[in-house]
Write an enzyme that holds these catalytic residues in place. Structure first.
Site, PDB file in Angstrom:
ATOM      1  N   ASP A 145       0.831  -1.212   0.000  1.00 19.83           N
ATOM      2  CA  ASP A 145       0.000   0.000   0.000  1.00 19.83           C
ATOM      3  C   ASP A 145       0.861   1.256   0.000  1.00 19.83           C
ATOM      4  O   ASP A 145       0.531   2.256  -0.639  1.00 19.83           O
ATOM      5  CB  ASP A 145      -0.932   0.016   1.217  1.00 19.83           C
ATOM      6  CG  ASP A 145      -2.157  -0.863   1.018  1.00 19.83           C
ATOM      7  OD1 ASP A 145      -2.469  -1.194  -0.135  1.00 19.83           O
ATOM      8  OD2 ASP A 145      -2.794  -1.224   2.020  1.00 19.83           O
ATOM      9  N   GLU A 177      -3.973  10.650   4.141  1.00 20.23           N
ATOM     10  CA  GLU A 177      -4.195  11.694   5.137  1.00 20.23           C
ATOM     11  C   GLU A 177      -3.135  12.781   5.056  1.00 20.23           C
ATOM     12  O   GLU A 177      -2.051  12.583   4.522  1.00 20.23           O
ATOM     13  CB  GLU A 177      -4.205  11.141   6.571  1.00 20.23           C
ATOM     14  CG  GLU A 177      -2.869  10.790   7.191  1.00 20.23           C
ATOM     15  CD  GLU A 177      -2.292   9.471   6.723  1.00 20.23           C
ATOM     16  OE1 GLU A 177      -1.243   9.519   6.051  1.00 20.23           O
ATOM     17  OE2 GLU A 177      -2.851   8.419   6.995  1.00 20.23           O
ATOM     18  N   ARG A 206      -3.990  21.955  21.754  1.00 18.84           N
ATOM     19  CA  ARG A 206      -2.631  21.880  22.283  1.00 18.84           C
ATOM     20  C   ARG A 206      -2.298  20.404  22.493  1.00 18.84           C
ATOM     21  O   ARG A 206      -3.048  19.690  23.149  1.00 18.84           O
ATOM     22  CB  ARG A 206      -2.532  22.642  23.602  1.00 18.84           C
ATOM     23  CG  ARG A 206      -1.104  22.768  24.070  1.00 18.84           C
ATOM     24  CD  ARG A 206      -1.023  23.601  25.337  1.00 18.84           C
ATOM     25  NE  ARG A 206       0.361  23.873  25.631  1.00 18.84           N
ATOM     26  CZ  ARG A 206       0.943  25.067  25.545  1.00 18.84           C
ATOM     27  NH1 ARG A 206       0.247  26.107  25.185  1.00 18.84           N
ATOM     28  NH2 ARG A 206       2.217  25.222  25.826  1.00 18.84           N
ATOM     29  N   ASP A 249       0.025  16.826  20.593  1.00 17.84           N
ATOM     30  CA  ASP A 249       1.016  16.293  19.653  1.00 17.84           C
ATOM     31  C   ASP A 249       0.693  16.609  18.200  1.00 17.84           C
ATOM     32  O   ASP A 249       1.603  16.766  17.384  1.00 17.84           O
ATOM     33  CB  ASP A 249       1.111  14.761  19.798  1.00 17.84           C
ATOM     34  CG  ASP A 249       1.896  14.346  21.023  1.00 17.84           C
ATOM     35  OD1 ASP A 249       2.299  15.242  21.790  1.00 17.84           O
ATOM     36  OD2 ASP A 249       2.090  13.134  21.216  1.00 17.84           O
ATOM     37  N   THR A 282      -8.644   3.741   7.391  1.00 16.78           N
ATOM     38  CA  THR A 282      -8.187   2.453   7.934  1.00 16.78           C
ATOM     39  C   THR A 282      -6.684   2.463   8.247  1.00 16.78           C
ATOM     40  O   THR A 282      -6.151   1.453   8.683  1.00 16.78           O
ATOM     41  CB  THR A 282      -8.476   1.316   6.931  1.00 16.78           C
ATOM     42  OG1 THR A 282      -7.981   1.713   5.654  1.00 16.78           O
ATOM     43  CG2 THR A 282      -9.959   1.020   6.829  1.00 16.78           C
ATOM     44  N   LYS A 335      -7.048   5.106  12.015  1.00 17.20           N
ATOM     45  CA  LYS A 335      -7.614   3.992  12.787  1.00 17.20           C
ATOM     46  C   LYS A 335      -6.768   3.700  14.026  1.00 17.20           C
ATOM     47  O   LYS A 335      -7.294   3.303  15.052  1.00 17.20           O
ATOM     48  CB  LYS A 335      -7.739   2.741  11.916  1.00 17.20           C
ATOM     49  CG  LYS A 335      -8.517   1.630  12.594  1.00 17.20           C
ATOM     50  CD  LYS A 335      -8.825   0.498  11.648  1.00 17.20           C
ATOM     51  CE  LYS A 335      -9.687  -0.550  12.321  1.00 17.20           C
ATOM     52  NZ  LYS A 335      -9.094  -1.121  13.528  1.00 17.20           N
ATOM     53  N   SER A 336      -5.467   3.921  13.913  1.00 19.82           N
ATOM     54  CA  SER A 336      -4.587   3.676  15.062  1.00 19.82           C
ATOM     55  C   SER A 336      -4.866   4.621  16.226  1.00 19.82           C
ATOM     56  O   SER A 336      -4.455   4.354  17.345  1.00 19.82           O
ATOM     57  CB  SER A 336      -3.119   3.831  14.648  1.00 19.82           C
ATOM     58  OG  SER A 336      -2.793   2.949  13.627  1.00 19.82           O
TER      59      SER A 336
HETATM   60  P1  NAP Z   1       4.294   2.113   6.909  1.00 25.35           P
HETATM   61  O1  NAP Z   1       4.816   2.722   8.155  1.00 25.35           O
HETATM   62  O2  NAP Z   1       4.924   0.883   6.399  1.00 25.35           O
HETATM   63  O3  NAP Z   1       2.692   1.909   7.004  1.00 25.35           O
HETATM   64  C1  NAP Z   1       2.067   1.449   8.103  1.00 25.35           C
HETATM   65  C2  NAP Z   1       1.020   0.423   7.705  1.00 25.35           C
HETATM   66  O4  NAP Z   1      -0.134   1.089   7.193  1.00 25.35           O
HETATM   67  C3  NAP Z   1       1.487  -0.560   6.631  1.00 25.35           C
HETATM   68  O5  NAP Z   1       1.134  -1.835   7.064  1.00 25.35           O
HETATM   69  C4  NAP Z   1       0.669  -0.158   5.417  1.00 25.35           C
HETATM   70  O6  NAP Z   1       0.348  -1.246   4.562  1.00 25.35           O
HETATM   71  C5  NAP Z   1      -0.597   0.326   6.070  1.00 25.35           C
HETATM   72  N1  NAP Z   1      -1.469   1.181   5.251  1.00 25.35           N
HETATM   73  C6  NAP Z   1      -1.135   2.175   4.389  1.00 25.35           C
HETATM   74  N2  NAP Z   1      -2.238   2.738   3.865  1.00 25.35           N
HETATM   75  C7  NAP Z   1      -3.300   2.069   4.414  1.00 25.35           C
HETATM   76  C8  NAP Z   1      -4.709   2.192   4.273  1.00 25.35           C
HETATM   77  N3  NAP Z   1      -5.252   3.127   3.494  1.00 25.35           N
HETATM   78  N4  NAP Z   1      -5.494   1.357   4.993  1.00 25.35           N
HETATM   79  C9  NAP Z   1      -4.964   0.426   5.823  1.00 25.35           C
HETATM   80  N5  NAP Z   1      -3.645   0.268   5.988  1.00 25.35           N
HETATM   81  C10 NAP Z   1      -2.822   1.089   5.298  1.00 25.35           C
HETATM   82  O7  NAP Z   1       4.325   3.238   5.779  1.00 25.35           O
HETATM   83  P2  NAP Z   1       3.666   3.143   4.346  1.00 25.35           P
HETATM   84  O8  NAP Z   1       3.472   1.731   3.942  1.00 25.35           O
HETATM   85  O9  NAP Z   1       4.434   4.042   3.482  1.00 25.35           O
HETATM   86  O10 NAP Z   1       2.201   3.766   4.578  1.00 25.35           O
HETATM   87  C11 NAP Z   1       2.020   5.115   4.877  1.00 25.35           C
HETATM   88  C12 NAP Z   1       0.855   5.252   5.813  1.00 25.35           C
HETATM   89  O11 NAP Z   1       1.186   4.699   7.073  1.00 25.35           O
HETATM   90  C13 NAP Z   1       0.497   6.679   6.137  1.00 25.35           C
HETATM   91  O12 NAP Z   1      -0.264   7.266   5.111  1.00 25.35           O
HETATM   92  C14 NAP Z   1      -0.256   6.511   7.430  1.00 25.35           C
HETATM   93  O13 NAP Z   1      -1.629   6.320   7.197  1.00 25.35           O
HETATM   94  C15 NAP Z   1       0.285   5.233   8.020  1.00 25.35           C
HETATM   95  N6  NAP Z   1       0.924   5.496   9.309  1.00 25.35           N
HETATM   96  C16 NAP Z   1       0.400   4.882  10.391  1.00 25.35           C
HETATM   97  C17 NAP Z   1       0.893   5.137  11.648  1.00 25.35           C
HETATM   98  C18 NAP Z   1       0.249   4.469  12.811  1.00 25.35           C
HETATM   99  O14 NAP Z   1      -0.684   3.682  12.584  1.00 25.35           O
HETATM  100  N7  NAP Z   1       0.675   4.730  14.005  1.00 25.35           N
HETATM  101  C19 NAP Z   1       1.948   6.021  11.816  1.00 25.35           C
HETATM  102  C20 NAP Z   1       2.487   6.635  10.694  1.00 25.35           C
HETATM  103  C21 NAP Z   1       1.946   6.368   9.437  1.00 25.35           C
HETATM  104  P3  NAP Z   1       1.475  -1.905   3.591  1.00 25.35           P
HETATM  105  O15 NAP Z   1       2.293  -2.791   4.470  1.00 25.35           O
HETATM  106  O16 NAP Z   1       0.655  -2.662   2.579  1.00 25.35           O
HETATM  107  O17 NAP Z   1       2.265  -0.784   2.986  1.00 25.35           O
END
Ligand code: NAP
Ligand code: MN
Length: 269
Positions: free
Chosen positions: A52, A127, A153, A155, A166, A170-171
């Site tokens: 993704d 996002e 105020r 993070d 999602t 969602k987290s």
């Molecule tokens: P990553 O750090 O590897 O992503 C975190 C996880 O989010 C991966 O498992 C990714 O799936 C999954 N993901 C991405 N888009 C999704 C969606 N629309 N619905 C459900 N799961 C999704 O970084 P990345 O793969 O480059 O993805 C970037 C995204 O990570 C950001 O846009 C943000 O939404 C998310 N993120 C999440 C957190 C958190 O949950 N604490 C923190 C920072 C960023 P894949 O393994 O298939 O790539």
């Protein structure tokens, strides 16, 4: 722009293993009447190969085109497909056949448009996130359609699209939103709530007709980090961000038995 939808551009990380995996896929596409192009500007189907995260990059690096169809091919182990990948690299025959026979329907995903200080505009498929860059909290004023709504105020905040609901959203306990609803969801990251500072505390969902404005307080002069999907914005000194739902959408292929809610069930339940 070619008339028939048969000009394919493959977006993937050029590492040895992937190059090997993509080769037979390109041959299969060519044998099936597709033209594989080396410049995404000449394509009308852009295929992302990876996870993704790669799909988010494919869309970003090709400019969020709305005259193109995007397709995601997953390379995750054990046939897992994630949210933006409808196909798996081990089953690409299926993809080529369904595209050839035009069995696919088009799905339209809303995207966010974020404008920084009334000048530069950016799109986001998952996002737009804003986070304190230091160990201290930062302050921002939150406006909905020019109404001063709250002073935040803490993070930071996440402003997510329905398909982004999602992911990061969602987290932090945001709701999962059906992508058929054109809207944006605002979720807090660790807000301070006490007798001096007050925020809503829960996520809220805005209609696609509304505008959200975040004004960053110059107090303390600490600038936050702005994230557009999986990329950090390189502009540092930001005072204001306007966020709306864009008129533009990202079109992806839609397969039978692979609706958004099927993906949610498959992934989380
Ligand atoms: P990553 O750090 O590897 O992503 C975190 C996880 O989010 C991966 O498992 C990714 O799936 C999954 N993901 C991405 N888009 C999704 C969606 N629309 N619905 C459900 N799961 C999704 O970084 P990345 O793969 O480059 O993805 C970037 C995204 O990570 C950001 O846009 C943000 O939404 C998310 N993120 C999440 C957190 C958190 O949950 N604490 C923190 C920072 C960023 P894949 O393994 O298939 O790539
Ligand atoms: Mn990833």
């Amino acid at each position: 722009m070619p008339e028939r939808r048969n000009h394919l551009y493959f977006f993937y990380k050029h590492d040895e293993q992937l190059i090997e995996q993509v080769k037979p896929l390109m041959e299969l596409a060519q044998q099936s009447g597709f033209v594989v192009v080396g410049d995404y500007r000449n394509a009308n189907i852009i295929v992302s190969i990876g996870d993704d995260g790669s799909f988010l990059q494919a869309v970003r690096q090709t400019g969020f085109r709305n005259d193109c169809l995007y397709a995601g091919i997953s390379t995750l182990p054990s046939h897992a497909r994630g949210f933006y990948c409808d196909f798996h690299i081990d089953d690409v025959n299926h993809m080529v056949q369904s595209m050839k026979n035009e069995q696919i329907e088009v799905r339209r995903y809303p995207i966010i448009q974020a404008t920084i200080d009334d000048t530069a505009s950016f799109f986001c498929l998952n996002e737009c996130s804003i986070r304190s860059g230091i160990i201290k909290t930062f302050v921002m004023d939150v406006f909905i359609d020019d109404l001063h709504f709250e002073t935040f105020r803490g993070d930071g905040m996440i402003v997510a699209t329905p398909t982004g609901s999602t992911a990061y959203n969602k987290s932090v306990n945001g709701a999962v939103v059906d992508p058929l609803l054109p809207c944006i969801q605002v979720s807090e990251l660790a807000s301070l709530n006490n007798n001096r500072y007050r925020t809503l505390g829960s996520s809220f969902i805005l209609s696609g007709e509304r505008k959200l404005t975040l004004k960053i307080s110059p107090e303390g002069n600490h600038y936050p980090i702005i994230g557009m999907d999986n990329e950090a914005l390189s502009i540092q000194h930001i005072e204001k961000i306007d966020i709306v739902l864009s008129d533009r959408v990202i079109k992806t292929v839609r397969l039978k038995d692979n609706s958004f809610w099927e993906k949610v069930k498959r992934t989380f339940l």
